[in-house]
Design a protein around this motif. Structure first.
Motif, mmCIF file in Angstrom:
data_model
loop_
_atom_site.group_PDB
_atom_site.id
_atom_site.type_symbol
_atom_site.label_atom_id
_atom_site.label_comp_id
_atom_site.label_asym_id
_atom_site.label_seq_id
_atom_site.Cartn_x
_atom_site.Cartn_y
_atom_site.Cartn_z
ATOM 1 N N ARG A 205 -30.384 19.246 6.933
ATOM 2 C CA ARG A 205 -30.486 18.130 6.222
ATOM 3 C C ARG A 205 -29.245 17.159 6.390
ATOM 4 O O ARG A 205 -29.370 16.244 5.784
ATOM 5 N N THR A 230 -33.939 23.664 9.688
ATOM 6 C CA THR A 230 -34.175 24.304 8.550
ATOM 7 C C THR A 230 -35.346 23.866 8.086
ATOM 8 O O THR A 230 -36.164 22.971 8.557
ATOM 9 N N VAL A 246 -36.400 27.906 11.028
ATOM 10 C CA VAL A 246 -35.847 29.419 11.137
ATOM 11 C C VAL A 246 -35.590 29.806 9.530
ATOM 12 O O VAL A 246 -35.377 29.134 8.409
ATOM 13 N N SER A 249 -39.420 32.259 5.653
ATOM 14 C CA SER A 249 -40.788 31.777 5.868
ATOM 15 C C SER A 249 -41.131 31.339 7.218
ATOM 16 O O SER A 249 -42.167 31.100 7.706
ATOM 17 N N SER A 264 -26.668 24.063 5.321
ATOM 18 C CA SER A 264 -25.957 24.414 4.027
ATOM 19 C C SER A 264 -25.730 25.964 4.142
ATOM 20 O O SER A 264 -24.658 26.579 3.951
ATOM 21 N N ASN A 283 -20.207 21.800 9.348
ATOM 22 C CA ASN A 283 -20.529 21.232 8.047
ATOM 23 C C ASN A 283 -19.355 20.582 7.571
ATOM 24 O O ASN A 283 -18.043 20.718 7.620
ATOM 25 N N LEU A 302 -20.646 15.803 11.173
ATOM 26 C CA LEU A 302 -21.431 16.483 12.555
ATOM 27 C C LEU A 302 -21.473 15.056 13.290
ATOM 28 O O LEU A 302 -21.738 15.133 14.416
#
Ligand SMILES: Cc1cc2nc3c(=O)[nH]c(=O)nc-3n(C[C@H](O)[C@H](O)[C@H](O)COP(=O)(O)OP(=O)(O)OC[C@H]3O[C@@H](n4cnc5c(N)ncnc54)[C@H](O)[C@@H]3O)c2cc1C
Length: 319
Positions: A205, A230, A246, A249, A264, A283, A302
């Protein structure tokens, strides 16, 4: 014929279970049996890869679900009393294992990742991850046969040994099943296979706009990697297909290199990257949890790091 029985739908999963089964049968001092769908040639390959005996079943008809074979396998198990039954934890394998354990009135340890023989020399302590990978649970199966499902790619494949001999037996056809498969169609694959990729560039995110995915694609192209993400990027924002997220779930990846970009590192995500050989994180927050498990970390924005990294890698590869 007590022994260790391994059951898998595909050759790749069978070789992994044979690798594990060889170890366990050696520790128990018993034989290793493979239960498989296929022809005599498949049986011979499984013997070459460590099985002492192969029980072959005819591949299911197009209208037959895999669980149709539960009565056949349960009958064999009742007659021959195996010590251990290991089933590859594919979607269909997990369902079959649960029904088989119920039919045999025994316990089943799901997604087992390691085995340790107890002092009695007969039963195993089995480890499995719980709470999204935050803890490891040790479980033992107090009933017989001890059953477990084994996650894909968790154990090394058995290697072939020429000249091995073994028996191949064909099991009876299954009785008619109350469930019939009406239709099957492949799901359109919208992305590369991140589970098999050697390099995974995973975006989170930290990315502000969908168009900015180009920055990630450019890096992936230079290093020959697959793009992953994510869960919020796939499920909430729908910027990437669901098969590319990834984690707990989502998919579990096992690349040589994982690069997390604006990720994160919440435990639900990092559960899926534990088996990556090298973890690199980019990050802007030096306290982001992902840095605690990263082998290499770049603290930075980034939007500055990615173009520069891609440029320098492109130049380094040209040299
Ligand atoms: C039951 C359950 C199951 C779940 N399963 C999964 C799962 O399988 N997979 C999964 O991924 N999540 C899963 N989640 C969600 C998970 O808890 C996290 O919410 C999610 O992983 C966070 O995604 P993220 O890292 O992209 O976003 P965030 O946590 O919002 O992190 C974004 C990161 O980007 C950094 N950043 C921001 N801007 C920049 C910039 N310009 N440059 C560099 N860095 C920047 C921030 O510092 C931050 O660390 C699950 C949650 C639940 C409750």
């Amino acid at each position: 014929m007590a022994g260790v029985w391994v059951l898998a739908e595909t050759e790749e999963r069978m070789f992994e279970l044979l690798g594990l089964g060889k170890e366990l049968s050696k520790q128990l001092g018993c034989k290793l049996f493979a239960l498989a769908w296929g022809q005599q040639d498949d049986g011979r390959r499984y013997i070459e890869h460590g099985a002492d005996e192969v029980m072959l079943m005819d591949p299911p008809g197009s209208d037959q679900p895999l669980i149709a074979y539960v009565p056949v396998i349960a009958e064999e198990a009742r007659n021959h009393d195996p010590d251990v039954i290991l089933v590859a934890a594919t979607a269909r394998g997990k369902e079959l294992a649960a029904r088989l354990a119920s039919a045999l009135g025994t316990g089943l340890v799901s997604e087992c990742t390691s085995f340790r023989l107890r002092e009695d020399g007969k039963t195993f302590d089995m480890e499995r991850m719980v709470f999204g990978g935050a803890a490891v649970q040790t479980v033992t199966c107090v009933t017989r046969p001890q059953m477990a499902t084994i996650p894909p790619r968790c154990f090394s494949k058995a290697l072939p040994e020429s000249g091995r001999q073994g028996e191949i037996r064909v099991l009876p056809a299954p009785p008619s099943c109350p469930v019939r498969v009406v239709d099957k169609k492949p799901r359109a694959q919208q992305a590369g296979n991140i589970e098999e990729a050697r390099v995974v560039i995973c975006v989170g995110r930290g990315l502000e706009k969908e168009e900015d995915l180009k920055l990630v694609r450019d890096l992936a192209e230079v290093v020959g990697g697959e793009i992953a993400c994510t869960r919020p990027l796939a499920e909430e924002l729908k910027w990437l297909p669901e098969e590319t997220y990834v984690g707990l779930s989502g998919k579990k990846v096992k690349p040589d290199l994982y690069v997390g970009v604006g990720v994160s590192g919440q435990v639900q995500h990092t559960t899926g990257i534990r088996d990556a050989k090298i973890i690199c994180a980019i990050n802007k927050d030096e306290n982001a949890p992902i840095f605690s498990m990263a082998d290499l970390g770049i603290v930075g924005d980034l939007y500055q790091v990615l173009p520069e990294l891609t440029k320098q890698l492109r130049e380094a590869i040209k040299r």
